[in-house]
Design an enzyme around this catalytic site. Structure first.
Site, PDB file in Angstrom:
ATOM      1  N   TYR A 146       0.838  -1.204   0.000  1.00  0.00           N
ATOM      2  CA  TYR A 146       0.000   0.000   0.000  1.00  0.00           C
ATOM      3  C   TYR A 146       0.873   1.254   0.000  1.00  0.00           C
ATOM      4  O   TYR A 146       0.711   2.134  -0.843  1.00  0.00           O
ATOM      5  CB  TYR A 146      -0.893  -0.045   1.236  1.00  0.00           C
ATOM      6  CG  TYR A 146      -1.901   1.078   1.353  1.00  0.00           C
ATOM      7  CD1 TYR A 146      -2.943   1.211   0.439  1.00  0.00           C
ATOM      8  CD2 TYR A 146      -1.829   1.997   2.401  1.00  0.00           C
ATOM      9  CE1 TYR A 146      -3.875   2.228   0.566  1.00  0.00           C
ATOM     10  CE2 TYR A 146      -2.761   3.006   2.536  1.00  0.00           C
ATOM     11  CZ  TYR A 146      -3.785   3.125   1.617  1.00  0.00           C
ATOM     12  OH  TYR A 146      -4.716   4.130   1.746  1.00  0.00           O
ATOM     13  N   ASN A 191     -14.367  -1.203  13.632  1.00  0.00           N
ATOM     14  CA  ASN A 191     -14.381  -2.282  14.629  1.00  0.00           C
ATOM     15  C   ASN A 191     -14.977  -1.803  15.948  1.00  0.00           C
ATOM     16  O   ASN A 191     -15.883  -2.439  16.503  1.00  0.00           O
ATOM     17  CB  ASN A 191     -12.959  -2.779  14.890  1.00  0.00           C
ATOM     18  CG  ASN A 191     -12.507  -3.800  13.844  1.00  0.00           C
ATOM     19  OD1 ASN A 191     -13.249  -4.108  12.906  1.00  0.00           O
ATOM     20  ND2 ASN A 191     -11.300  -4.305  13.993  1.00  0.00           N
ATOM     21  N   GLY A 206      -1.932  -4.490  20.535  1.00  0.00           N
ATOM     22  CA  GLY A 206      -0.726  -4.041  21.227  1.00  0.00           C
ATOM     23  C   GLY A 206      -1.095  -3.443  22.573  1.00  0.00           C
ATOM     24  O   GLY A 206      -2.066  -3.855  23.212  1.00  0.00           O
ATOM     25  N   ARG A 212      -3.501   7.847  16.503  1.00  0.00           N
ATOM     26  CA  ARG A 212      -4.022   8.216  15.184  1.00  0.00           C
ATOM     27  C   ARG A 212      -4.830   9.500  15.369  1.00  0.00           C
ATOM     28  O   ARG A 212      -5.249   9.851  16.481  1.00  0.00           O
ATOM     29  CB  ARG A 212      -4.951   7.145  14.600  1.00  0.00           C
ATOM     30  CG  ARG A 212      -4.275   5.822  14.243  1.00  0.00           C
ATOM     31  CD  ARG A 212      -3.306   5.944  13.090  1.00  0.00           C
ATOM     32  NE  ARG A 212      -2.808   4.642  12.647  1.00  0.00           N
ATOM     33  CZ  ARG A 212      -1.759   4.019  13.199  1.00  0.00           C
ATOM     34  NH1 ARG A 212      -1.121   4.545  14.225  1.00  0.00           N
ATOM     35  NH2 ARG A 212      -1.369   2.846  12.714  1.00  0.00           N
TER      36      ARG A 212
END
Ligand code: NAD
Ligand code: UDP
Length: 308
Positions: A146, A191, A206, A212
């Site tokens: 990507y 999600n 994690g 973000r």
């Protein structure tokens, strides 16, 4: 205007179709549904100014109609589970797909608009990320299909601008969310919103300290629309600069939607950037643009659609 959008059945593409139709333009959507949804095409199928072509743009864009004003290249799997499931297809749509879009734009004397990504910065050593940062990308890791495809897409877009005179735009989109995302796309907001609405624990990958910065779709679409009107060919970041750790995001979901537990998953995606936040001074100066939807508002709006 007559605007061709690749990736029209995807999340961002379908919002662009809607915006341009509402503004009175004629829109040609192209998609092969590798990560999109037929329901996103169905929204506009009956519209008199919309036509849809089902095609893989990596193999060519079979458009034979009247002169185009814009080719907007938004086709590409975008969520990490999707592009890691289809690494070759992702590289191809960033490479051949972008070149096919550029050739079409060149042939029509049209503008070409590339959807690039904050992933070109990789796991960044500069924070927040300005457009001048060259990035830190693992060229052979699982995200490289990507990241490197988009880096190549930017390079070939600049090459067509410099050597063939195509009127190009490049945006680097930071994590964007909203209605019409595929509920199973695996991205963190989809999600979490889904898990919360089902009363399931939120899956934190994690230790949850990675960050973000999340932008609501309407802000992105506004930024895109403004950049079309300004002749600026270098990349422009479009994103919201409110930065959150994934554990902070859990807290926001609990506050805005419903109180649910979270589980720390052993699974931690390889090369997952530890932090990400856009420097948006360029977009502010160039476009007088700033995101206006807060994360709390945006999640609320998205959950309304998911709940339907
Ligand atoms: P999405 O998966 O919902 O939409 C992408 C669309 O492109 C899908 O409908 C898919 O079927 C289509 N597509 C993929 N390959 C194709 C091909 N070869 N031929 C024809 N159609 C093809 O993803 P999205 O979130 O809407 O992302 C749209 C664009 O924005 C992508 O280019 C992505 O890289 C970029 N982007 C999105 C985000 C984000 O947070 N949503 C962030 C950065 C960049
Ligand atoms: N993530 C998470 N739980 C999930 C899905 C993702 O903790 O159920 C994390 C993921 O590891 C990453 C961040 O959320 O650090 C954003 O992931 P996403 O897939 O939304 O986008 P990315 O920015 O990685 O492309």
């Amino acid at each position: 205007m007559r605007i061709l959008i690749t990736g029209s059945a995807g999340f961002v593409g379908s919002h662009l179709v809607e915006r341009f139709l509402n503004e009175g333009h004629t829109v040609i959507g192209v998609d092969n549904y590798i990560s999109g949804q037929v329901s996103n095409t169905d929204l506009f199928r009956e519209h008199p100014r919309f036509t849809f072509i089902e095609a893989d743009v990596s193999h060519g864009i079979p458009y034979t109609g009247d002169k185009l004003d814009w080719v907007m290249h938004f086709a590409s799997p975008a969520s990490p589970p999707h592009y890691q499931q289809f690494p070759v297809e992702t590289l191809m749509v960033g490479a051949q797909g972008t070149q096919n879009g550029l050739e079409l734009a060149h042939a029509h004397g049209a503008g070409f608009f590339l959807a690039s990504t904050s992933e070109v910065y990789g796991d960044p050593h500069v924070h927040p990320q300005p457009e001048t940062y060259w990035g830190n990308v693992n060229p052979i890791g699982v995200r490289s299909c990507y990241d490197e495809a988009k880096r190549y897409a930017e390079a070939i877009t600049m090459a067509y601008h410099r050597s063939r005179g195509v009127n190009t735009r490049i945006i680097r989109i930071f994590n964007t969310y909203g209605p019409r995302m595929r509920p199973d796309d695996g991205r963190v907001i989809t999600n979490f919103v889904h898990q919360a609405l089902r009363g399931e624990p939120l899956t934190v990958y994690g230790d949850g300290s990675q960050t973000r910065s999340f932008q609501y779709i309407d802000d992105l679409v506004e930024g895109i629309s403004r950049l079309m009107m300004v002749k600026y060919h270098k990349p422009v970041n479009l994103g919201n600069s409110d930065e959150f750790t994934m554990l902070e995001l859990v807290g926001i979901i609990n506050e805005v939607l419903v109180s649910v537990d979270y589980v720390m998953e052993d699974y931690f995606p390889q090369d997952d950037p530890k932090k990400r936040m856009p420097n948006t001074i360029m977009a502010l100066n160039l476009l007088n643009w700033m995101p206006s939807v807060s994360i709390r508002e945006g999640i609320h709006l998205m959950a309304q659609q998911f709940a339907k």
